[in-house]
Design an enzyme around this catalytic site. Sequence first.
Site, mmCIF file in Angstrom:
data_model
loop_
_atom_site.group_PDB
_atom_site.id
_atom_site.type_symbol
_atom_site.label_atom_id
_atom_site.label_comp_id
_atom_site.label_asym_id
_atom_site.label_seq_id
_atom_site.Cartn_x
_atom_site.Cartn_y
_atom_site.Cartn_z
ATOM 1 N N ASP A 38 30.094 48.925 27.011
ATOM 2 C CA ASP A 38 28.861 48.152 26.256
ATOM 3 C C ASP A 38 28.468 47.276 27.198
ATOM 4 O O ASP A 38 29.075 46.481 27.959
ATOM 5 C CB ASP A 38 29.717 47.159 25.223
ATOM 6 C CG ASP A 38 28.826 46.285 24.539
ATOM 7 O OD1 ASP A 38 27.542 46.705 23.899
ATOM 8 O OD2 ASP A 38 29.068 45.056 24.199
ATOM 9 N N LYS A 39 26.953 47.102 27.341
ATOM 10 C CA LYS A 39 26.167 46.181 28.353
ATOM 11 C C LYS A 39 26.543 44.787 28.352
ATOM 12 O O LYS A 39 27.039 44.315 29.128
ATOM 13 C CB LYS A 39 24.995 46.468 28.475
ATOM 14 C CG LYS A 39 24.176 45.880 29.415
ATOM 15 C CD LYS A 39 22.680 46.025 29.565
ATOM 16 C CE LYS A 39 22.074 45.393 28.654
ATOM 17 N NZ LYS A 39 21.599 43.974 28.761
ATOM 18 N N THR A 40 26.175 44.280 27.094
ATOM 19 C CA THR A 40 26.081 42.809 27.130
ATOM 20 C C THR A 40 27.432 42.238 26.857
ATOM 21 O O THR A 40 28.292 42.362 25.989
ATOM 22 C CB THR A 40 25.392 42.425 25.898
ATOM 23 O OG1 THR A 40 24.286 43.288 25.777
ATOM 24 C CG2 THR A 40 25.014 40.905 25.877
ATOM 25 N N THR A 92 23.949 50.287 24.774
ATOM 26 C CA THR A 92 23.540 48.987 24.425
ATOM 27 C C THR A 92 22.407 49.016 23.588
ATOM 28 O O THR A 92 21.978 50.155 23.242
ATOM 29 C CB THR A 92 22.982 48.162 25.658
ATOM 30 O OG1 THR A 92 22.324 46.941 25.464
ATOM 31 C CG2 THR A 92 21.960 49.184 26.332
ATOM 32 N N ASP A 150 33.456 44.182 23.242
ATOM 33 C CA ASP A 150 33.963 42.928 23.178
ATOM 34 C C ASP A 150 34.984 43.027 22.035
ATOM 35 O O ASP A 150 35.532 41.848 21.819
ATOM 36 C CB ASP A 150 33.063 41.813 22.690
ATOM 37 C CG ASP A 150 31.860 42.324 22.066
ATOM 38 O OD1 ASP A 150 31.988 42.953 20.999
ATOM 39 O OD2 ASP A 150 30.673 41.813 22.059
ATOM 40 N N ASP A 208 31.579 45.543 18.434
ATOM 41 C CA ASP A 208 31.964 46.991 18.768
ATOM 42 C C ASP A 208 33.227 47.579 18.240
ATOM 43 O O ASP A 208 33.495 48.641 18.501
ATOM 44 C CB ASP A 208 32.342 46.959 20.226
ATOM 45 C CG ASP A 208 30.883 46.262 21.122
ATOM 46 O OD1 ASP A 208 29.553 46.577 20.669
ATOM 47 O OD2 ASP A 208 31.108 45.646 21.962
HETATM 48 P P1 ADP Z 1 24.070 44.765 22.778
HETATM 49 O O1 ADP Z 1 24.287 46.082 22.234
HETATM 50 O O2 ADP Z 1 23.438 44.563 24.429
HETATM 51 O O3 ADP Z 1 25.224 43.565 22.531
HETATM 52 P P2 ADP Z 1 22.886 43.816 20.209
HETATM 53 O O4 ADP Z 1 22.920 44.996 19.435
HETATM 54 O O5 ADP Z 1 23.372 42.557 19.905
HETATM 55 O O6 ADP Z 1 22.812 43.873 21.662
HETATM 56 O O7 ADP Z 1 21.224 43.368 20.221
HETATM 57 C C1 ADP Z 1 20.377 44.547 20.591
HETATM 58 C C2 ADP Z 1 18.840 43.979 20.564
HETATM 59 O O8 ADP Z 1 18.347 43.483 19.455
HETATM 60 C C3 ADP Z 1 18.616 42.731 21.665
HETATM 61 O O9 ADP Z 1 18.470 43.258 22.945
HETATM 62 C C4 ADP Z 1 17.524 42.132 21.109
HETATM 63 O O10 ADP Z 1 16.474 42.820 21.480
HETATM 64 C C5 ADP Z 1 17.691 42.271 19.614
HETATM 65 N N1 ADP Z 1 18.169 41.188 18.917
HETATM 66 C C6 ADP Z 1 19.526 41.295 18.072
HETATM 67 N N2 ADP Z 1 19.582 39.830 17.539
HETATM 68 C C7 ADP Z 1 18.713 39.227 18.228
HETATM 69 C C8 ADP Z 1 18.239 37.764 17.884
HETATM 70 N N3 ADP Z 1 19.279 36.789 17.077
HETATM 71 N N4 ADP Z 1 17.271 37.239 18.282
HETATM 72 C C9 ADP Z 1 16.574 38.211 19.046
HETATM 73 N N5 ADP Z 1 16.766 39.327 19.345
HETATM 74 C C10 ADP Z 1 17.824 40.079 18.896
HETATM 75 MG MG MG Z 2 27.484 43.266 22.425
#
Ligand code: ADP
Ligand code: MG
Length: 677
Positions: free
Chosen positions: A366-368, A519, A566, A570
């Site tokens: 997972d990226k973030t 992601t 995390d 996920d």
């Molecule tokens: P990841 O898979 O990288 O953990 P998320 O699934 O949490 O990311 O979110 C994916 C995308 O959704 C983010 O890159 C953003 O564009 C948008 N996003 C999600 N929640 C929010 C928020 N609270 N505010 C702004 N953008 C959001």
């Molecule tokens: Mg995440």
Amino acid sequence: MGHAAHDAHVGHEMHAAHGAQAGHAAHAAHDPNVFRRQFWIVLLLTLPVIAWSGEVQAWLGYRAPAFIGSEWIPPVLGTAVFLYGGRVFLLGARDELSQRRPGMMTLIGLAILVAFVASWAATLGLFSVDVWWELASLITVMSLGHWIEMRSIMQAQGALSALSDLLPDTAERLTDGGAERIPLGAVGIGDLLLIRPGARVPADGEVVAGDAELDESMITGESRPVAKEPGARVIAGTVALGGSLRIRVTAVGEQTALSGIMRLVAEAQASRSHAQLLADRAAALLFFVALGAGVVTLGVWVAIGKPEEALIRTATVLVIACPHALGLAIPLVIAISTTLGAQHGLLVRDRMALERARDVDLVIFDKTGTLTRGTPVIAGVSAAPGTEETALLALAASVEADSEHPLARAIARAADDRGIQVPMATGFQARAGVGARAMVDRRDVQVGGPRLLADAGLGVPESLRTATDGWARDGRTVLYIIADGRLLGALAAEDEIRGEAREAVDRLHGMGVRVAMLTGDARAVADSVARRIGIDEVAAEILPADKAAAVRQLQAGGARVAMVGDGVNDAPALAQAEVGIAIGAGTDVAVESAGIILVRDDPRDVAAAIELSRAAYRKMAQNLVWATAYNAVAIPIAAGVLAPMGVILPMSVGAVVMSASTIIVAVNAQLLRGLRL
Ligand code: ADP
Ligand code: MG
């Protein structure tokens, strides 16, 4: 079978509380010290039996001093050895038989019983040859073998008990009246404790005052000291270096992270695994092979008219064929690999997951928060004509005020850093993987990624394009701000890529494992990050709810997948993968969806987990092959196949060979400790 006995040792010395298997009568005695004492006593009794044995005297050509009753030395002391030293084996055999799981103890029990009966028959004149000295030395060697074996099992668990030794006996509590020293058991939640430089943290807590570096290596495997300041969490068992802390206790005793880890390690060690089941079956099979070989040996020797030799050969076969090595091979490797993992910050929740990790050919990150730090910062603001950048940030921060999302926090921090007045929003709504929405000053404001834009049916105007395209190319997450259906501007959030990410990917590639990234972020951003880390496959713009489906899709090609995330949002994806790995879970061992928990935030530990799995498997395989090969060679020789060529294995030599084979397996398992993770 054989393993049942060993499992019980593994289970019970480690955690008496999980004593389901430990109740076993025979195993209650399986404490190395019991076997050590037994060995020395039995040895003392055995020496005269050997010295006064007619056979040994004839071989070595000496005469032991004769006195009245001296001819009774072998039978009397031999019987004592049988009753005292053989007791534990006979009790073990009774146990195994009553559970209908005949095994190692049954074979040993049968062997010494045969030898005992044959010897009395000889002593009473029914036979010409007695085997008193062989019976006594057999029991001596067996006691020695058991002692060494118990010791290596204890050592395998030594690391676990070392974990429990991490806690200090006392704590220093701060009250209005000053500092007082209290026993560890008296520490309660909410107490204020003083931790002096060099002291161990007695309970989990939060730093209230002071700052110090903590050595957390014993819990997380992280070798660098971690700086702690007020507000930081501290873990019981860690050591303060060069500084003192005042902490407010948040968890004591069973509730601490340390207890959680110990419980996890103990459960993982006690849990069954495929390899264990295989070894079980092999040991069960071997029991019948041994019994069969014994019967055939007896039959053949009787048929050729040598009843005495028949009994000795049969007993030797039974001794040699004890599935000792087989019973020890797997549990020892399991014990060592789980503790080794725990020492390096790899917690195993599910043994099967660790076992499957060796076959993984695709790792999905997972990226973030996994490949990136997970704490983004706002690195750019671009407003559409007619909107102030400050006003844009204020609106965004207002909407995101209630959100827990890392991006939301980055926006709030950016507004705060610039001293921007943030208006109060109402009606906050979060849309997972899309964005957030709220009413600000009677305007309907939304903040989110490309999906949000698409849902609103909006495009990016030329005036913003240059900025947003540039950001995406640099791997920055672009967030759009929409008010009452109009795009007001965009923000760039930058999430620093972890330094170790590149190395982690390289190591996995070096191990022949493909690496993919999953992601919710925009395609361009994902591609840019992937390129910099060296990742081959990218699945971008995946909604949280679709992550498990994305994993399934990658599995469809036949890949055996490990998913690294995390562990919170996920969870379904972790559960879908063959191996779910929760990263950066700290000491939160409650991550149910993961089979393996990485305590540190270091993606390189994924490669370490796979390496550990492969190494453990290699050791199990070596041990099983060794144990099988040993039996294939030793049983026929014990049966007397080579007798026509003059090669006969005395029963006591059989016991030595059997013990040696077991010790080789134990030592080989210990070599796993040398693994560099
Ligand atoms: P990841 O898979 O990288 O953990 P998320 O699934 O949490 O990311 O979110 C994916 C995308 O959704 C983010 O890159 C953003 O564009 C948008 N996003 C999600 N929640 C929010 C928020 N609270 N505010 C702004 N953008 C959001
Ligand atoms: Mg995440």
